[in-house]
Scaffold this active site. Sequence first.
Site, PDB file in Angstrom:
ATOM      1  N   ARG A  52      76.618 -81.078 -23.642  1.00 49.13           N
ATOM      2  CA  ARG A  52      75.488 -80.839 -24.410  1.00 49.13           C
ATOM      3  C   ARG A  52      75.514 -80.087 -25.940  1.00 49.13           C
ATOM      4  NH1 ARG A  52      70.619 -80.449 -21.076  1.00 49.13           N
ATOM      5  NH2 ARG A  52      70.993 -82.180 -19.498  1.00 49.13           N
ATOM      6  N   ARG A  84      68.941 -79.177 -27.785  1.00 45.19           N
ATOM      7  CA  ARG A  84      67.953 -78.281 -28.708  1.00 45.19           C
ATOM      8  C   ARG A  84      68.294 -77.139 -29.106  1.00 45.19           C
ATOM      9  NH1 ARG A  84      63.717 -78.876 -23.675  1.00 45.19           N
ATOM     10  NH2 ARG A  84      66.073 -78.728 -22.616  1.00 45.19           N
ATOM     11  N   ARG A 143      64.230 -84.943 -32.919  1.00 46.07           N
ATOM     12  CA  ARG A 143      63.020 -84.879 -31.775  1.00 46.07           C
ATOM     13  C   ARG A 143      61.825 -84.577 -32.215  1.00 46.07           C
ATOM     14  NH1 ARG A 143      61.512 -85.121 -28.109  1.00 46.07           N
ATOM     15  NH2 ARG A 143      61.545 -83.402 -26.204  1.00 46.07           N
ATOM     16  N   ASP A 191      71.231 -90.127 -21.497  1.00 45.99           N
ATOM     17  CA  ASP A 191      70.820 -89.095 -20.339  1.00 45.99           C
ATOM     18  C   ASP A 191      71.137 -89.733 -19.023  1.00 45.99           C
ATOM     19  OD1 ASP A 191      69.124 -86.373 -19.889  1.00 45.99           O
ATOM     20  OD2 ASP A 191      68.527 -88.111 -18.365  1.00 45.99           O
ATOM     21  N   TYR A 248      68.455 -86.645  -7.491  1.00 44.18           N
ATOM     22  CA  TYR A 248      67.104 -86.729  -8.544  1.00 44.18           C
ATOM     23  C   TYR A 248      66.170 -87.750  -7.800  1.00 44.18           C
ATOM     24  CZ  TYR A 248      68.692 -83.583 -12.106  1.00 44.18           C
ATOM     25  OH  TYR A 248      69.201 -82.446 -12.902  1.00 44.18           O
TER      26      TYR A 248
END
Length: 366
Positions: free
Chosen positions: A26, A30, A39, A75, A156
């Site tokens: 990562r 963010r 973003r 992703d 998921y």
Amino acid sequence: MSAPNSLFIRAAQAQPTERTPVWFMRQAGRYMPEYRAVRKQYSLIEICKKPEVAAQVTIEAAEILKVDAAIIFADLLLPLEVMGLPFHFAAGEGPGGSGPKIEKPLRTAEDVARLRTDRAADLGYVSEAVKLVCKHFGDKLPVIGFCGAPFTLASYMIEGGGSRNYLFTKRMMYSAPAAWNELMEKLVAVTAEYSAEQVRAGADAIQVFDSWVGCLSVEDYRRYVLPHATDLVKRVQETGAPIIYFGTDSATLLPSMQETGAEVISLDWRIPLDTGWQSLGFKGAVQGNLDPVLLFADWKELKSRAQDILRRAGGRPGHIFNLGHGILPETPVENVKVKALGDFIREHSAEFKKERKTELKTELRT
Ligand code: CP3
């Protein structure tokens, strides 16, 4: 493969390197103001589907941090869409909170039978982004492609999002083994093709994320998951790229994970790096394993814990420095600290390797 002689690829093949290569899971995310600025304009999925933007985000993070590998911005869940399971990312508040939401989770054998495996090529926007990043870096910096491992992707699909107890996933595994096998096989078919396409586009290595596999006992891992994870690893290895197999909470699973044949096993912070590597017979390469929350500690503590990891790696060939899991979004805004950690590993590991060589020579003389 575009940078086969890079430090990172040599370490992945457990060959000696003059210093320890470092990158961060990562690394584009963010916590980084440059990523947050992008973003503001695009959603996460839009970034993934616009190769120029995905490439820009990938390149920018790698250059700011001066890391030894760039991981393609994408992703884990993108293959779900082409298999016929649409999803979205829910923002913040409300029941279920934030995170990925699969619109109609898989629950029955009929749901599994309906999944498509013929549309992996529709993920071509990811390999387009890989091409752009490889073109930018040439042989200067290796590019890591990635995909989800069959267990973690299945979790998921079946739970419909993140989970605590993996109740529906394990229920299918235990009570509908034929549907479970079919699901694993379909996931391997799609992710193997998707990963091979990333390698053909220039990716130098593939990281297989089995983030939640640690919820399984060793016995269940071996029975329900290992054959499929092995199949995926073998198929992707046919492209010539080394595989990094990543899991968390995986201390007891490490020797079984090694049986997939992956060149690199990624360790989380719950096990000391040397203990984990020893459980693998010190064979092959390992990646890790600083607790990402140490990036919230003061520099003195962070540095000493990073140093401890290098000490435990002991200058053996085949250590790739990383965190035990991804950088958290709340990580102190200035990426200065992340960058400083990377700089520290580069400098200190070179010194450490030199010292170890001198020590070894002295040991041999005496
Ligand atoms: O490491 C990198 O820099 C590459 C980019 C990357 C992303 N997702 C971008 C992303 C990678 C390697 C992933 C993998 C991924 N995605 C995993 C496996 C890795 C792991 O952490 O174990 C998983 C489980 C996912 C699914 C996913 N995507 C989750 C659970 C979330 C968090 C949702 C939330 O609301 O917090 C995401 C979103 C996501 N993927 C972000 C990024 C940078 C942050 C969200 C954003 O920008 O809005």
